[in-house]
Write a protein that holds these residues in place. Structure first.
Motif, short mmCIF file in Angstrom:
data_model
loop_
_atom_site.label_atom_id
_atom_site.label_comp_id
_atom_site.label_asym_id
_atom_site.label_seq_id
_atom_site.Cartn_x
_atom_site.Cartn_y
_atom_site.Cartn_z
N LEU A 116 0.84 -1.20 0.00
CA LEU A 116 0.00 0.00 0.00
C LEU A 116 0.88 1.25 0.00
N ALA A 117 0.36 2.36 -0.54
CA ALA A 117 1.16 3.59 -0.56
C ALA A 117 1.43 4.07 0.85
N ALA A 118 0.43 3.96 1.74
CA ALA A 118 0.63 4.38 3.13
C ALA A 118 -0.30 3.59 4.03
N VAL B 68 -2.05 0.18 -4.26
CA VAL B 68 -0.67 -0.16 -4.63
C VAL B 68 -0.33 0.70 -5.84
N PHE B 69 0.59 1.64 -5.66
CA PHE B 69 1.05 2.45 -6.79
C PHE B 69 2.25 1.76 -7.42
N VAL B 70 2.28 1.80 -8.74
CA VAL B 70 3.40 1.15 -9.43
C VAL B 70 4.71 1.83 -9.03
N ARG B 71 4.77 3.16 -9.12
CA ARG B 71 6.04 3.84 -8.80
C ARG B 71 6.41 3.68 -7.33
N ASP B 72 5.40 3.68 -6.46
CA ASP B 72 5.70 3.55 -5.02
C ASP B 72 6.22 2.17 -4.67
N PHE B 73 5.79 1.17 -5.45
CA PHE B 73 6.20 -0.19 -5.14
C PHE B 73 7.67 -0.45 -5.47
N SER C 258 4.14 11.82 -13.71
CA SER C 258 5.10 10.95 -13.02
C SER C 258 4.98 11.17 -11.51
N MET C 259 6.08 11.05 -10.78
CA MET C 259 6.02 11.22 -9.33
C MET C 259 5.37 12.56 -8.97
N ILE C 260 5.71 13.58 -9.71
CA ILE C 260 5.07 14.88 -9.54
C ILE C 260 3.76 14.81 -10.31
N SER D 43 6.88 23.19 -0.29
CA SER D 43 6.02 22.12 0.21
C SER D 43 5.75 21.11 -0.91
N TYR D 44 5.56 19.84 -0.53
CA TYR D 44 5.12 18.79 -1.43
C TYR D 44 5.99 18.76 -2.70
N HIS D 45 5.39 18.88 -3.87
CA HIS D 45 6.21 18.80 -5.09
C HIS D 45 6.97 20.09 -5.37
N ASN D 46 6.60 21.14 -4.67
CA ASN D 46 7.18 22.45 -4.97
C ASN D 46 8.34 22.77 -4.02
N SER E 68 10.80 18.13 0.62
CA SER E 68 11.87 17.13 0.76
C SER E 68 11.25 15.76 0.94
N TRP E 69 11.68 14.81 0.11
CA TRP E 69 11.06 13.48 0.06
C TRP E 69 12.04 12.40 0.49
N PRO E 70 11.82 11.80 1.66
CA PRO E 70 12.74 10.75 2.12
C PRO E 70 12.88 9.59 1.13
N THR F 40 4.78 4.20 2.77
CA THR F 40 5.57 2.99 2.52
C THR F 40 6.89 3.27 1.79
N TRP F 41 6.86 4.16 0.80
CA TRP F 41 8.12 4.32 0.07
C TRP F 41 9.16 5.11 0.85
N SER F 42 8.73 5.85 1.89
CA SER F 42 9.73 6.46 2.79
C SER F 42 10.43 5.35 3.58
C1 GLC Z 1 1.33 11.37 -4.33
C2 GLC Z 1 2.67 11.49 -5.05
C3 GLC Z 1 2.85 10.34 -6.01
C4 GLC Z 1 2.67 9.02 -5.28
C5 GLC Z 1 1.33 8.97 -4.54
C6 GLC Z 1 1.18 7.77 -3.67
O1 GLC Z 1 0.28 11.56 -5.21
O2 GLC Z 1 2.76 12.70 -5.72
O3 GLC Z 1 4.10 10.42 -6.62
O4 GLC Z 1 2.76 7.97 -6.17
O5 GLC Z 1 1.21 10.11 -3.72
O6 GLC Z 1 2.14 7.77 -2.67
#
Ligand code: GLC
Length: 551
Positions: free
Chosen positions: A107-109, A123-128, A260-262, A444-447, A450-452, A508-510
């Motif tokens: 899970l993302a969180a 379940v996010f592909v990029r987060d996994f 993408s992530m942003i 803040s956030y994408h702007n 800071s992302w662990p 989770t991805w942190s």
């Molecule tokens: C936010 C982030 C994104 C991530 C999602 C789940 O939307 O911007 O990159 O995949 O959260 O954690």
């Protein structure tokens, strides 16, 4: 370049060795798989020896562990693991998602402190990806295999946004397993952008999928997955979305904002570095896995051509260092014809003030975006790290990226690794570029948040460039706070000192990013999973003014 220069290729060729091959050789004879396992191990060693000093006694990742076991990576250390490691493993395991009894993702969180779940229970592909790497490094490849197969199945779904049908190759941004306790059945719903906030397309998902397939293959030595007709088809479908001919005049991939992530409007539409670097890495990864049979051969040919053009374009036009900045500062505009130096007609007046002070005499980076009369000078972490990992950056450029990071530590790392981008947008610019997004206010956030999670990419880049001490500094910062703050998604502020305004806890991805960074530092041979060596015969960087006639 293509067509000429084809050379005979040795018959003892495997995925790992393919990484090193001259791209043109990939067009030649079919590859045979002999002594697969040995070549995988050798590959890791040779990757190590070029990047940094050799580590003796490197061992394989242990395999076949149960998901409930203690983490092997810490258990096998001679020194005491940090207490955060055990907690991170527990949290990571708590985030695991099962489909009909099989683990298929994380899970993302798992944030029980808020009711506002949004889509963080998916379940996010990029987060996994960092979760997957942690499991692979710990000798638990099953969850990764199931994830790859499950998302591949989802790719086969018909995807629509309202009445518009999406491309066949599109991979989901995320999926959710719905459990029916009465019927005792599991079902999956997936989001390809049709439910996402802003209806954004996950262009990065397909690239991460290919990169992960290679990581799985390298880590396990199991070629049977990537060689299945299903995986071969999946790769081709993803790539045919990007390699199709159209009106493009550049080899870079044209994207909408938020792809993408942003994943919100942040003025990255056009040719964002994050996507270009992932595109490059996915192309190279696919090249090492595609079988040259039937339409595979044609796909390989297209990849090879694209890689040449893409690396040339990126290394020349996206690269910024003190010298280039000075050249752009002195650019003439309105040049017509092939002899133009300022090819994209970038106005020197559009160079933001901050970049003159920011740029050290030693160091450089790939800028955020380059298009007609457009150069986004912002520094983006993910794109620059992936450029190093994929060898999109030349060895000199990779070193320069690390030099800049060291030089601008306060700005880019501050008190919490790592700024997603630098600097932030504020005031009028924020209003215009983000559409007044209250989540993306300054720092803040994408702007400029800071992302662990970016710690794992930073660490991998440090290891690849032989500078693990930089990563250790970043890990120390993380260890002083992340666990105490309950593993937040992101931090705010110029120095990253505050837990993000709307940051999830137990993101989770942190958690996984920290584990991957630690395991990479403990056993740098893991780097081979997520790093590709330089293709020595790729064209060198050519000076701007001299580039046209040689195209
Ligand atoms: C936010 C982030 C994104 C991530 C999602 C789940 O939307 O911007 O990159 O995949 O959260 O954690």
């Amino acid at each position: 370049m293509e067509g000429g220069g084809l050379r005979a290729v040795g018959s003892h060729c495997s995925l790992s060795e393919m990484d090193d091959l001259d791209l043109t050789r990939a067009l030649d004879k079919p590859r045979l798989k002999i002594e697969r396992k040995r070549s995988f191990d050798e590959r890791s060693m040779s990757e190590l020896s070029t990047g940094y000093s050799r580590h003796d006694g490197i061992h394989d990742s242990p395999r076949g562990r149960s998901v409930l076991d203690t983490p092997l990576s810490s258990a096998r250390n001679s020194f005491e693991p940090h207490p955060m490691m055990a907690e991170a493993w527990e949290a990571l395991r708590r985030s695991m998602v099962f489909f009909r009894g099989q683990p298929v993702g994380t899970l993302a969180a798992v944030d029980n402190t808020t009711d506002e779940v949004l889509n963080y229970d998916q379940v996010f592909v990029r987060d996994f990806v960092p979760s997957a790497l942690a499991f692979l490094m710990n000798g638990e490849p099953d969850i990764v295999k199931h994830f790859l197969l499950k998302t591949l199945q989802l790719q086969g779904w018909e995807k629509r946004v309202d009445r518009f049908k999406l491309g066949e190759g599109v991979m989901p941004a995320s999926f959710k397993v719905l459990h029916d306790p009465i019927r005792e059945t599991d079902n999956i719903v997936a989001d390809f952008g049709e439910s996402a906030i802003g209806r954004v397309a996950p262009v990065d998902s397909g690239f991460w999928w290919i990169i992960l397939l290679r990581a799985y293959t390298k880590s396990t030595g199991d070629l049977t997955l990537s060689e299945t007709p299903e995986c071969q088809k999946g790769m081709k479908l993803i790539l045919s979305l990007c390699l199709a001919e159209g009106f493009d005049t550049f080899p870079t991939l044209l994207c909408a904002d938020g792809c993408s992530m942003i994943d919100r409007r942040m003025g990255v539409y056009g040719y964002p570095i994050e996507i270009q670097a992932l595109f490059f890495m996915a192309l190279r990864s696919a090249l090492s896995m595609l079988k040259p049979d039937g339409d595979g051969r044609e796909c390989i040919e297209r990849i090879v051509k694209r890689l040449h053009a893409l690396s040339f374009h990126m290394r020349n036009y996206f690269w910024l260092d003190h010298q280039n900045l000075n050249d752009i500062y002195r650019f003439k505009t309105e040049e017509y014809s092939h002899t133009a130096v300022n090819k994209f007609n970038v106005m020197p007046d559009s160079i933001p003030e901050w970049v003159f002070d920011f740029m050290p005499l030693r160091g450089g980076y790939f800028v955020g975006n380059v298009g007609p009369a457009h150069m986004d000078f912002r520094w983006f972490a993910l794109g620059n790290c992936v450029s190093i990992l994929s060898s999109l950056a030349t060895p000199d450029q990779s070193m320069a990226i690390m030099d800049l990071l060291e030089h601008r530590w306060a700005e880019l790392v501050g008190e919490m690794p790592l700024k997603i981008c630098y600097p932030c947008l504020e005031g009028h610019e924020w209003r215009i570029v983000t559409g007044c997004d209250p989540k993306n206010t300054r720092w803040s956030y994408h702007n400029g948040g800071s992302w662990p999670v970016l710690l794992w990419q930073l660490t991998a880049a440090c290891i690849k460039t032989g500078r693990p001490q930089i990563a250790r500094r970043a890990v120390d910062l993380i260890e002083s706070r992340l666990h105490r703050d309950c593993w937040p998604e992101y931090y705010d502020g110029k120095l990253g000192r505050y837990v993000g305004k709307q940051a999830r806890k137990y993101q989770t991805w942190s958690i996984a990013g920290y584990l991957v960074a630690k395991m990479l530092l403990e056993d740098p041979s893991h780097i081979g999973m997520i790093s590709l060596e330089e293709d020595k015969l790729m064209k060198p960087v050519i000076k701007r003014s001299a580039s046209w006639p040689q195209l």
